[in-house]
Design an enzyme around this catalytic site. Structure first.
Site, PDB file in Angstrom:
ATOM      1  N   SER A  78      47.068  42.596  36.295  1.00  0.00           N
ATOM      2  CA  SER A  78      47.219  43.778  35.431  1.00  0.00           C
ATOM      3  C   SER A  78      47.451  44.989  36.324  1.00  0.00           C
ATOM      4  O   SER A  78      46.635  45.287  37.186  1.00  0.00           O
ATOM      5  CB  SER A  78      45.949  44.021  34.621  1.00  0.00           C
ATOM      6  OG  SER A  78      45.660  42.915  33.828  1.00  0.00           O
ATOM      7  N   ARG A 115      35.671  48.745  35.159  1.00  0.00           N
ATOM      8  CA  ARG A 115      36.536  48.631  36.364  1.00  0.00           C
ATOM      9  C   ARG A 115      36.242  49.754  37.355  1.00  0.00           C
ATOM     10  O   ARG A 115      37.159  50.329  37.959  1.00  0.00           O
ATOM     11  CB  ARG A 115      38.024  48.665  35.991  1.00  0.00           C
ATOM     12  CG  ARG A 115      38.423  47.689  34.932  1.00  0.00           C
ATOM     13  CD  ARG A 115      38.550  46.265  35.452  1.00  0.00           C
ATOM     14  NE  ARG A 115      38.966  45.398  34.364  1.00  0.00           N
ATOM     15  CZ  ARG A 115      38.118  44.775  33.556  1.00  0.00           C
ATOM     16  NH1 ARG A 115      36.804  44.889  33.740  1.00  0.00           N
ATOM     17  NH2 ARG A 115      38.577  44.002  32.598  1.00  0.00           N
ATOM     18  N   GLU A 161      45.428  50.301  37.593  1.00  0.00           N
ATOM     19  CA  GLU A 161      44.278  49.551  38.103  1.00  0.00           C
ATOM     20  C   GLU A 161      44.529  49.241  39.583  1.00  0.00           C
ATOM     21  O   GLU A 161      43.614  49.238  40.398  1.00  0.00           O
ATOM     22  CB  GLU A 161      44.136  48.257  37.301  1.00  0.00           C
ATOM     23  CG  GLU A 161      42.924  47.468  37.691  1.00  0.00           C
ATOM     24  CD  GLU A 161      42.764  46.217  36.864  1.00  0.00           C
ATOM     25  OE1 GLU A 161      42.619  46.320  35.631  1.00  0.00           O
ATOM     26  OE2 GLU A 161      42.790  45.126  37.445  1.00  0.00           O
TER      27      GLU A 161
END
Ligand code: NAP
Length: 340
Positions: free
Chosen positions: A235, A164, A330
């Site tokens: 998320s 990520r 995130e």
């Protein structure tokens, strides 16, 4: 270039929060980006790119600057023997791109079906799901250099992709304009993850990119909230990678804690910690909740950014107090580009 003034960011983010942007410039090509930046310079205010706003928490106070709403369209196709190179504009919807690849019978991005957002935002956090990551098929990223005003191309190995993560996430200097992928004409389903392995066992058709994409969207629709009903950015936190020592300690207490090897330690599903360790599945404070079907997903209804921020900070503190793990978000602040 179309420029609007005083545009509520809540309309441009999937969490459905955020005050007014002073200017919102719709960018359909590189010239529009140049014009949007020139507008910012003329007024002595900052600028920031925004895709479909599916991974950002926009400030209640809004943005005294120019939002560059990235809408560059287009798809180019180059056929070679075994592979096909697809180049898509940054503003193309990611899932539409996955479907386009599937319609052509091409393998390589099918497990990434159903992820919200644009093609241009996808490399920023190297989107991944069900054992497949963007970096596995990405050839190069074309980007506008906001310092030199040139369009430059980064081959995959210069994008600094990680879990990520990418150079584009760490440094906002480059605005992604187009992305090229190398997809295969032949392939086999990648079903290492339990959700897909279960489908394979139950006889679900996973014989083509089209069938896999459809199956993944169905799995996701059960676990992720309906955007028409909720404000959400999927998320909200990253799954943490913990040391062997921390993992060992947690395992003593929770013998059924799932774990996966990862660079730098052991990756554990945060959903397990939120649900089984902290009992926070469905936890609600005011207008903000952890989604009952998947507690890693934060959902909100008519919430303010401040409320969401406070809720997320509280969740991170509880995780730290109970496990000693410092979780990272995130979802990123817009436009500050800072991580918490
Ligand atoms: P999940 O599949 O239950 O996975 C939870 C965690 O366990 C993730 O960290 C996942 O790693 C890891 N994991 C599960 N099976 C694994 C295996 N066979 N090998 C290695 N690691 C494994 O999570 P979920 O919330 O339902 O999400 C489904 C997939 O979508 C996951 O891959 C998740 O990461 C992905 N997702 C991505 C984004 C994004 O890119 N922004 C947002 C939401 C969900 P990985 O994270 O490495 O897969």
């Amino acid at each position: 270039m179309i420029v609007e003034t005083s545009v509520p960011l809540a309309r441009y983010t999937t969490l459905k929060v955020g005050g007014p942007a002073q200017y919102l410039a719709t960018c359909e090509n590189v010239e529009d980006i140049r014009a949007g930046i020139a507008l910012a310079q003329e007024h002595g205010i900052p600028f920031a790119p925004l895709g479909e706003g599916s991974n950002v928490l926009a400030n209640d106070a809004g943005y005294t600057g120019v939002v560059l709403s990235m809408r560059i369209p287009g798809l180019e196709v180059i056929e070679e023997d075994e592979i096909v190179l697809l180049t898509a504009g940054a503003g193309v919807n990611w899932d539409a791109f996955v479907q386009e690849a599937a319609d052509r019978g091409l393998w390589g991005v099918e497990n990434l079906a159903g992820i919200p957002g644009t093609v241009g935002a996808a490399p920023v956090q190297n989107i991944g799901a069900y054992g497949m990551e963007l970096k596995d098929t990405l050839v190069s990223v074309e980007a506008y250099d906001t310092v030199t005003g040139e369009v430059v191309t980064f081959p995959n190995e210069e994008c600094a992709f990680g879990y990520r993560d990418s150079r584009f996430k760490r440094d906002p200097r480059h605005i992604i304009t187009r992305v090229t992928f190398r997809l295969r004409k032949q392939g086999a389903p990648s079903v290492a993850y339990a959700d897909l392995a279960r489908l394979a066992e139950s006889g679900t058709d996973l014989s083509s990119p089209e069938a896999i994409g459809a199956a993944v969207r169905q799995v996701r629709s059960r676990k992720f909230p309906d955007l028409s009903e909720w404000g959400t950015a999927g998320s909200f936190f990253k799954n943490p990678v913990v040391s062997q020592e921390v993992y060992g300690r947690l395992l003593e207490q929770y013998p059924d804690l799932p774990s996966y090897p990862a660079a730098g330690g052991v990756k554990i599903p945060l959903a397990f910690v939120l649900d089984r360790v902290l009992g926070l599945r469905g936890h609600t404070e005011g207008n903000v909740s952890l989604f009952v079907e998947q507690p890693l997903v934060l959902v909100a209804r008519k919430a303010s950014a401040k409320e969401i921020d406070a809720f997320a900070t509280g969740i991170a503190s509880r995780v730290y107090d109970a496990t000693g793990i410092r979780i990272e978000r995130e979802v990123r602040d817009f436009p500050l580009m800072t991580e918490k």
